[in-house]
Design a protein around this motif. Structure first.
Motif, PDB file in Angstrom:
ATOM      1  N   LYS A  96       0.863  -1.172   0.000  1.00  0.00           N
ATOM      2  CA  LYS A  96       0.000   0.000   0.000  1.00  0.00           C
ATOM      3  C   LYS A  96       0.901   1.223   0.000  1.00  0.00           C
ATOM      4  N   PHE A  97       0.700   2.130  -0.947  1.00  0.00           N
ATOM      5  CA  PHE A  97       1.471   3.362  -1.032  1.00  0.00           C
ATOM      6  C   PHE A  97       0.531   4.559  -0.937  1.00  0.00           C
ATOM      7  N   GLY A  98       0.999   5.618  -0.275  1.00  0.00           N
ATOM      8  CA  GLY A  98       0.211   6.835  -0.203  1.00  0.00           C
ATOM      9  C   GLY A  98      -1.140   6.595   0.452  1.00  0.00           C
ATOM     10  N   ASP A  99      -2.199   6.995  -0.242  1.00  0.00           N
ATOM     11  CA  ASP A  99      -3.542   6.874   0.325  1.00  0.00           C
ATOM     12  C   ASP A  99      -4.294   5.635  -0.174  1.00  0.00           C
ATOM     13  N   MET A 100      -3.573   4.641  -0.676  1.00  0.00           N
ATOM     14  CA  MET A 100      -4.225   3.411  -1.120  1.00  0.00           C
ATOM     15  C   MET A 100      -4.970   2.751   0.043  1.00  0.00           C
ATOM     16  N   THR A 101      -6.168   2.286  -0.219  1.00  0.00           N
ATOM     17  CA  THR A 101      -6.946   1.596   0.816  1.00  0.00           C
ATOM     18  C   THR A 101      -6.966   0.088   0.596  1.00  0.00           C
ATOM     19  N   TYR A 140       5.495  10.313   2.483  1.00  0.00           N
ATOM     20  CA  TYR A 140       4.795   9.315   1.678  1.00  0.00           C
ATOM     21  C   TYR A 140       4.718   7.980   2.417  1.00  0.00           C
ATOM     22  N   GLN A 141       3.498   7.517   2.667  1.00  0.00           N
ATOM     23  CA  GLN A 141       3.285   6.288   3.414  1.00  0.00           C
ATOM     24  C   GLN A 141       3.650   5.067   2.574  1.00  0.00           C
ATOM     25  N   VAL A 142       4.411   4.158   3.187  1.00  0.00           N
ATOM     26  CA  VAL A 142       4.825   2.919   2.528  1.00  0.00           C
ATOM     27  C   VAL A 142       4.516   1.748   3.452  1.00  0.00           C
ATOM     28  N   THR A 143       3.773   0.778   2.953  1.00  0.00           N
ATOM     29  CA  THR A 143       3.480  -0.446   3.688  1.00  0.00           C
ATOM     30  C   THR A 143       3.716  -1.622   2.741  1.00  0.00           C
ATOM     31  N   GLU A 144       4.621  -2.526   3.112  1.00  0.00           N
ATOM     32  CA  GLU A 144       4.988  -3.620   2.213  1.00  0.00           C
ATOM     33  C   GLU A 144       5.076  -4.949   2.962  1.00  0.00           C
ATOM     34  N   LYS A 145       4.629  -6.006   2.290  1.00  0.00           N
ATOM     35  CA  LYS A 145       4.756  -7.364   2.793  1.00  0.00           C
ATOM     36  C   LYS A 145       5.574  -8.170   1.790  1.00  0.00           C
ATOM     37  N   LEU A 146       6.596  -8.849   2.281  1.00  0.00           N
ATOM     38  CA  LEU A 146       7.469  -9.628   1.413  1.00  0.00           C
ATOM     39  C   LEU A 146       7.608 -11.040   1.954  1.00  0.00           C
ATOM     40  N   SER A 147       7.708 -12.012   1.052  1.00  0.00           N
ATOM     41  CA  SER A 147       7.858 -13.418   1.418  1.00  0.00           C
ATOM     42  C   SER A 147       9.283 -13.878   1.186  1.00  0.00           C
TER      43      SER A 147
END
Length: 264
Positions: A37-42, A134-141
């Motif tokens: 999710k980047f920025g204002d992505m919901t 800038y908001q950054v939310t990441e999930k990695l495997s």
């Protein structure tokens, strides 16, 4: 004045005693992004038409955006990297190179994170000339290799000390005069970058899957910023190492020789 300096020194020492640094090796691994999710992505985004891989090894990291098949995009979209620390439960990421925005170089991004045997996640904000707060939310495997590594002597972080291509020693001259060439081995991935700290310049980077048996080195090219026709090819080399340095040569490429020293 001396008393004030003494008190300031004592205060600094007391503060440092409360700062908890965790082992950087707890993040060691190669990971591929699964959601973001980047920025204002919901809603969670998925990397359907590109790949994003991040590699951690003993306080150093690199991240690659590549195999990009979105409209009007280069196959190799970009790369970033530098050093990291874990302080008071937060991930501190320093930026030595950043192909998208050189103003990010030299900055430190502080993020929350989670890591276990299978997943790495990071949450926080970046601030660059392009991306303000800038908001950054990441999930990695975690990437699981198809076979065991035969010899682990190369695992770690290295920097080039000599580069001979076409029979001519070129590293440290011309465009490489002030360059740093860094290589990370974190099985099953190997990553390399050419960048110039002096002017925050980014020359290029490559991402590979590799195997090493103590002598024979095989690399499969997954991402290569300099020449996309190189992607998908396999290179075979000879490597000699004493643990502190390694020398890479080739039977099929005349005049090729690279020497690296271990930095971690």
């Amino acid at each position: 004045m001396k008393k004030l300096l003494f008190l300031a020194t004592i205060a600094a020492l007391m503060l440092s005693a409360f700062i908890e640094k965790e082992p950087v090796s707890k993040l060691n691994g190669a990971y591929i992004r699964s959601e973001f999710k980047f920025g204002d992505m919901t809603e969670w985004g998925k990397d359907k038409d590109r790949k994003v891989v991040k590699i951690f090894r003993d306080g150093y990291y690199m991240v690659f955006y590549y195999d990009d098949h979105r409209p009007n995009r280069r196959l190799f979209d970009g790369a970033g990297g530098g050093t990291y620390q874990i302080i008071d439960g937060k991930y501190h990421e320093g930026h030595d190179f950043y192909s998208w925005d050189s103003t990010h170089v030299g900055q430190v991004t502080v993020m929350d994170y989670k890591v276990d045997a299978n997943v790495y996640e990071q949450y926080g904000k970046i601030n660059t000339a392009k991306y303000k707060d800038y908001q950054v939310t990441e999930k990695l495997s975690r990437i699981i290799p198809n076979e065991p590594l035969k010899n682990s002597q190369l695992e770690g972080v290295w920097e080039m000390t000599e580069g001979t291509w076409g029979g001519k020693s070129k590293f440290g001259e011309g465009k490489y005069k002030d360059a740093t060439v860094r290589m990370i081995f974190q099985y099953p991935k190997m990553a390399v970058v050419y960048y110039t700290p002096k002017n925050k310049g980014f020359d290029g980077a490559g991402l590979f899957t590799y195997q090493f048996d103590g002598k024979n080195f095989t690399e499969y090219n997954e991402g290569y910023s300099w020449d996309s026709t190189h992607v998908g090819t396999t290179g075979k080399f000879l490597i000699k190492t004493d643990g502190k340095t390694f020398t890479k040569t080739s039977k099929s490429i005349p005049g090729f020789k690279e020497v690296f020293k271990r930095i971690k």
